[in-house]
Design a protein around this motif. Sequence first.
Motif, PDB file in Angstrom:
ATOM      1  N   ARG A 169     -71.948 -28.531   3.642  1.00  0.00           N
ATOM      2  CA  ARG A 169     -70.859 -29.388   3.181  1.00  0.00           C
ATOM      3  C   ARG A 169     -70.154 -28.673   2.029  1.00  0.00           C
ATOM      4  O   ARG A 169     -70.794 -28.283   1.046  1.00  0.00           O
ATOM      5  CB  ARG A 169     -71.454 -30.716   2.717  1.00  0.00           C
ATOM      6  CG  ARG A 169     -70.490 -31.872   2.612  1.00  0.00           C
ATOM      7  CD  ARG A 169     -69.957 -32.191   1.257  1.00  0.00           C
ATOM      8  NE  ARG A 169     -70.899 -32.408   0.195  1.00  0.00           N
ATOM      9  CZ  ARG A 169     -71.414 -33.591  -0.142  1.00  0.00           C
ATOM     10  NH1 ARG A 169     -71.150 -34.658   0.568  1.00  0.00           N
ATOM     11  NH2 ARG A 169     -72.201 -33.687  -1.184  1.00  0.00           N
ATOM     12  N   ASP A 202     -68.269 -30.932  -3.245  1.00  0.00           N
ATOM     13  CA  ASP A 202     -67.863 -32.313  -3.517  1.00  0.00           C
ATOM     14  C   ASP A 202     -68.427 -32.715  -4.873  1.00  0.00           C
ATOM     15  O   ASP A 202     -69.299 -33.567  -4.961  1.00  0.00           O
ATOM     16  CB  ASP A 202     -68.387 -33.238  -2.407  1.00  0.00           C
ATOM     17  CG  ASP A 202     -68.090 -34.706  -2.696  1.00  0.00           C
ATOM     18  OD1 ASP A 202     -67.288 -34.992  -3.613  1.00  0.00           O
ATOM     19  OD2 ASP A 202     -68.672 -35.561  -2.003  1.00  0.00           O
ATOM     20  N   ARG A 219     -62.424 -35.341  -6.563  1.00  0.00           N
ATOM     21  CA  ARG A 219     -63.653 -34.838  -5.959  1.00  0.00           C
ATOM     22  C   ARG A 219     -63.434 -34.651  -4.463  1.00  0.00           C
ATOM     23  O   ARG A 219     -62.337 -34.885  -3.959  1.00  0.00           O
ATOM     24  CB  ARG A 219     -64.832 -35.785  -6.221  1.00  0.00           C
ATOM     25  CG  ARG A 219     -64.673 -37.179  -5.659  1.00  0.00           C
ATOM     26  CD  ARG A 219     -65.952 -38.004  -5.802  1.00  0.00           C
ATOM     27  NE  ARG A 219     -66.951 -37.605  -4.817  1.00  0.00           N
ATOM     28  CZ  ARG A 219     -67.724 -38.467  -4.137  1.00  0.00           C
ATOM     29  NH1 ARG A 219     -67.622 -39.771  -4.357  1.00  0.00           N
ATOM     30  NH2 ARG A 219     -68.595 -38.030  -3.262  1.00  0.00           N
ATOM     31  N   MET A 236     -66.804 -35.097   7.137  1.00  0.00           N
ATOM     32  CA  MET A 236     -67.561 -36.299   6.827  1.00  0.00           C
ATOM     33  C   MET A 236     -66.639 -37.498   6.972  1.00  0.00           C
ATOM     34  O   MET A 236     -65.452 -37.427   6.667  1.00  0.00           O
ATOM     35  CB  MET A 236     -68.102 -36.232   5.401  1.00  0.00           C
ATOM     36  CG  MET A 236     -69.145 -35.166   5.259  1.00  0.00           C
ATOM     37  SD  MET A 236     -69.980 -35.245   3.689  1.00  0.00           S
ATOM     38  CE  MET A 236     -71.020 -36.681   3.886  1.00  0.00           C
ATOM     39  N   GLU A 269     -66.165 -40.813   5.328  1.00  0.00           N
ATOM     40  CA  GLU A 269     -66.646 -41.493   4.132  1.00  0.00           C
ATOM     41  C   GLU A 269     -65.646 -42.491   3.574  1.00  0.00           C
ATOM     42  O   GLU A 269     -65.896 -43.098   2.539  1.00  0.00           O
ATOM     43  CB  GLU A 269     -66.954 -40.460   3.042  1.00  0.00           C
ATOM     44  CG  GLU A 269     -67.988 -39.444   3.455  1.00  0.00           C
ATOM     45  CD  GLU A 269     -68.321 -38.487   2.326  1.00  0.00           C
ATOM     46  OE1 GLU A 269     -69.297 -38.743   1.615  1.00  0.00           O
ATOM     47  OE2 GLU A 269     -67.590 -37.494   2.167  1.00  0.00           O
ATOM     48  N   ASP A 286     -70.905 -42.953   0.494  1.00  0.00           N
ATOM     49  CA  ASP A 286     -69.526 -43.169   0.054  1.00  0.00           C
ATOM     50  C   ASP A 286     -68.821 -44.192   0.921  1.00  0.00           C
ATOM     51  O   ASP A 286     -68.009 -44.966   0.427  1.00  0.00           O
ATOM     52  CB  ASP A 286     -68.753 -41.843   0.053  1.00  0.00           C
ATOM     53  CG  ASP A 286     -68.969 -41.101  -1.255  1.00  0.00           C
ATOM     54  OD1 ASP A 286     -68.809 -41.735  -2.314  1.00  0.00           O
ATOM     55  OD2 ASP A 286     -69.328 -39.920  -1.225  1.00  0.00           O
ATOM     56  N   ARG A 289     -71.466 -46.955  -6.327  1.00  0.00           N
ATOM     57  CA  ARG A 289     -72.832 -46.482  -6.044  1.00  0.00           C
ATOM     58  C   ARG A 289     -73.665 -46.479  -7.300  1.00  0.00           C
ATOM     59  O   ARG A 289     -74.870 -46.665  -7.252  1.00  0.00           O
ATOM     60  CB  ARG A 289     -72.770 -45.030  -5.534  1.00  0.00           C
ATOM     61  CG  ARG A 289     -72.276 -44.886  -4.167  1.00  0.00           C
ATOM     62  CD  ARG A 289     -71.888 -43.442  -3.878  1.00  0.00           C
ATOM     63  NE  ARG A 289     -73.016 -42.525  -3.809  1.00  0.00           N
ATOM     64  CZ  ARG A 289     -72.930 -41.301  -3.296  1.00  0.00           C
ATOM     65  NH1 ARG A 289     -71.790 -40.870  -2.801  1.00  0.00           N
ATOM     66  NH2 ARG A 289     -73.970 -40.511  -3.274  1.00  0.00           N
TER      67      ARG A 289
HETATM   68 MG    MG Z   1     -70.290 -38.609  -0.036  1.00  0.00          MG
END
Ligand code: MG
Length: 851
Positions: free
Chosen positions: A599, A602, A647, A724, A726, A750, A760
């Motif tokens: 990934r 992030d 992000r 992803m 999200e 997310d 979160r």
């Molecule tokens: Mg995430």
Amino acid sequence: MKKVYLFAEGNKNMINLLGGKGGNLSEMKSIGLPIPEGIIISTEACKEYYKNERVLSTELKKEILEQIDKLEKLTGKSFEGEHPLLVSVRSGAPVSMPGMMDTILNLGMNDETAKKMIEIFKDEDFVYDLYFRFIQMFSEIVMGVEKELFFKLREKLKGRLSNLELINKAKIMYWEETGEFFPESAKEQLFMAINSIFKSWENERAKVYRRINRIDDSMGTAVVIQEMVFGNLNEKSGTGVAFTRNPSTGEKNIFGEYLLKAQGEDIVAGIRTPEAIERLREELPDIYEEFVKIACILEKHNKDMQDIEFTIEDGKLFLLQTRNGKRSPYAAIKIAVDMVKEGLLTKEEAIMKVDPAVLPQLLHGNFEPAALKNATLLGKGLAGSAGVAIGRVVFASERVHTKEMTILVREETSPEDIKGISLAQGIVTVKGGATSHGAVVARGMGKCCVTGCGDIKIDDIRREMTINGYTVKEGEFISISGYTGEIYLGKVGLTKPQFDDNLKEFVSWCKEIKRLGIRMNADTVTDAQLGKGFGAEGIGLCRTEHMFFQKDKIWTIRGMILSHDTDEVARALEKMHQLQREDFYNIFKVVENDVVIVRLLDPPLHEFLPKEQKDKEKMAEILGVSLEEIERRVRNLKDENPMLGHRGCRLAVTRPELYNVQARAIIEAGIQCKREGLDVKPEIMIPLIIGAKELLFIKKNLITEIEKVFEEQGMRIDYKLGTMMETPRACLLADEIGAEVDFFSFGTNDLTQTTMGLSRDDSVKFMPEYYENGILKVEPFATIDERGVGKLVKLAVELGRKNPHIEMGVCGEHGGDPKSIEFFEQVGLDYVSCSPFRVLVAIVAAAQSHI
Ligand code: MG
Ligand code: PEP
């Protein structure tokens, strides 16, 4: 609709209606085992009770009395008759909730009944003991009077008053504490008891137990009313609890405890320390033989290890309850494997018997033999629940917190300790045997537990304990073994997690049966090795920003983020390129020919920017700029709302070179591996996208960079590009996005945050009230919110499948949660990815959800 049943009218298929206890008693009756007669008030009656504002309706009372009439005929005894009928009144929900709800014994007792019983049994002490116990239990359970008051009263007056005088004193105490006279009529006692048992379904400890064990609040409890048999009658009487196999180790032999001249509650409450069941073979050999025979019948009949309560009255054996026994994770695997080998279960049935949620405990290993040699042994109790635990001693449940590793040490545990037990690493009790409440609950939760360590003296005021000459204060570390019952001072080293042969075999069956792929979330070589050892099939998420958490690497990414002019940026990028290439190479080598999904960065920026003065100074030195300049750059980069700020792929839109350099490092590492003969399969994943245009912008840059690498290296490798899922927008537009990628991975952490609008990081502060008030049933960051977030996942899967080649998985925390895995199986994902310690859970849950 009928609401009250005789035992003879039920069977074990009626457990939802009659509760586990009622259903199993009926079943035992139907196969001819010695069961005292009884009736069951159904869970439907409990539901109706709650609809009816917590009042027993007239119709229900009438039906109860009609069935009591039949019970009287069956037993030849009657309430307040010449041959008095005494009954136990016990709760029994459709799922077992040990120690969570209430039991009243000897109900029906009053002055007249006592007189008649003395004539029958010719033993005044015995009858008044029953009477006293009844007043105490009734007072405690129905009216909430503290039981200690009665115990103290008995202690104080023992020998100084006649039996009858003591009973009168107990009744006066009842009156003083409740403002009411003790009810003399058996029927009144019965209705009050039933009322309080229905009410106990909603008591705090039952609610907490249900929440922790995810038991549906609406199912209600049944009430079992059963003719009493007296384990405290004489020396040829007693009571016991036994398992058909050892619940801690899984060994196939009867394991249990009993007390002669005692009533059932004495054992379960852990008040007197009982004898091991083997001694019964010497004390009452015929009873022992009969019990073993019945235990075998029950195990075969129910196809599971049984936890059996029995009472012996004057040399005659009666069974009071059987249920599938709670067991340690270790025992669960051994029993499942053994039962398949014994031909008792199919592989599928055996797999369904294991609760995957408790398996991580198996992976925590044992104490290192060398470390044990040097450790200070403080004392030894009973091995209550297998496993080992290290933590700071805490003497009160309310002082156990999630942040600290703790061992809860209690005189004896009561159901009020449930929350403390669930949060602590391990539990120690001073009193109580291996079947006491504390041990049963700990075992069910997969927690290590040592019981009955009588050498411990707890001083609650000084918050310390003494044990065999040592003093341990609250907050100091101890290490405990639920395999041996040993307690050590300080932290004892642990062995590496190990798979024994039973576990290996069990996992191999699950792998044969499951459909979902199981991958791991791993960012380091150590994690990757660990997860691979547990059976992960490649890496489903390698969080590249985490790779910079190790050693001094954090300065590289900080430098990258805080660099401004082209020279600074170029230097930082090159450093990053080198580090990442090496990291990827090492990980590819471990995973060998399996997939690795990398990934791209992030980093919520607030996690990476230097906060402390000394770190800012160091950063200034590394970049060769002034401290003021660093402070200014940090200020400029600060997000008000970092989790929704700069992000994920937002970074790559503002600074494409970051992702490009990562893609370069991945492909170069892949080519190097290929040159060394490995068939690597790197997959590059873009996080947090919100739409196809954003994705295309990034994808174009990545492909250009990757093509450059191929050209430079004179070699190509296969790779995939995916994203992803999200954000809700990405899910809603999954067809457009799906057309551009090879795979989707649902980032449900997310996706839950963005769909529910719950942070979160912050939601833990206010979510408890959501559970307490029934607004939410489960923690949405732990178990997928099927109705909301799940609906988006389902939609995105359907839209995404318009690209027939697309592969789909999940890599949020939910990928290691059994209930969520069931959902992912249903919506047709291809794999789940979770942390290495959850891989085993995921394999078993995936098999279960496919059976
Ligand atoms: Mg995430
Ligand atoms: C997610 O959001 O589910 C995910 C796996 O990514 P992260 O936890 O790193 O945000």
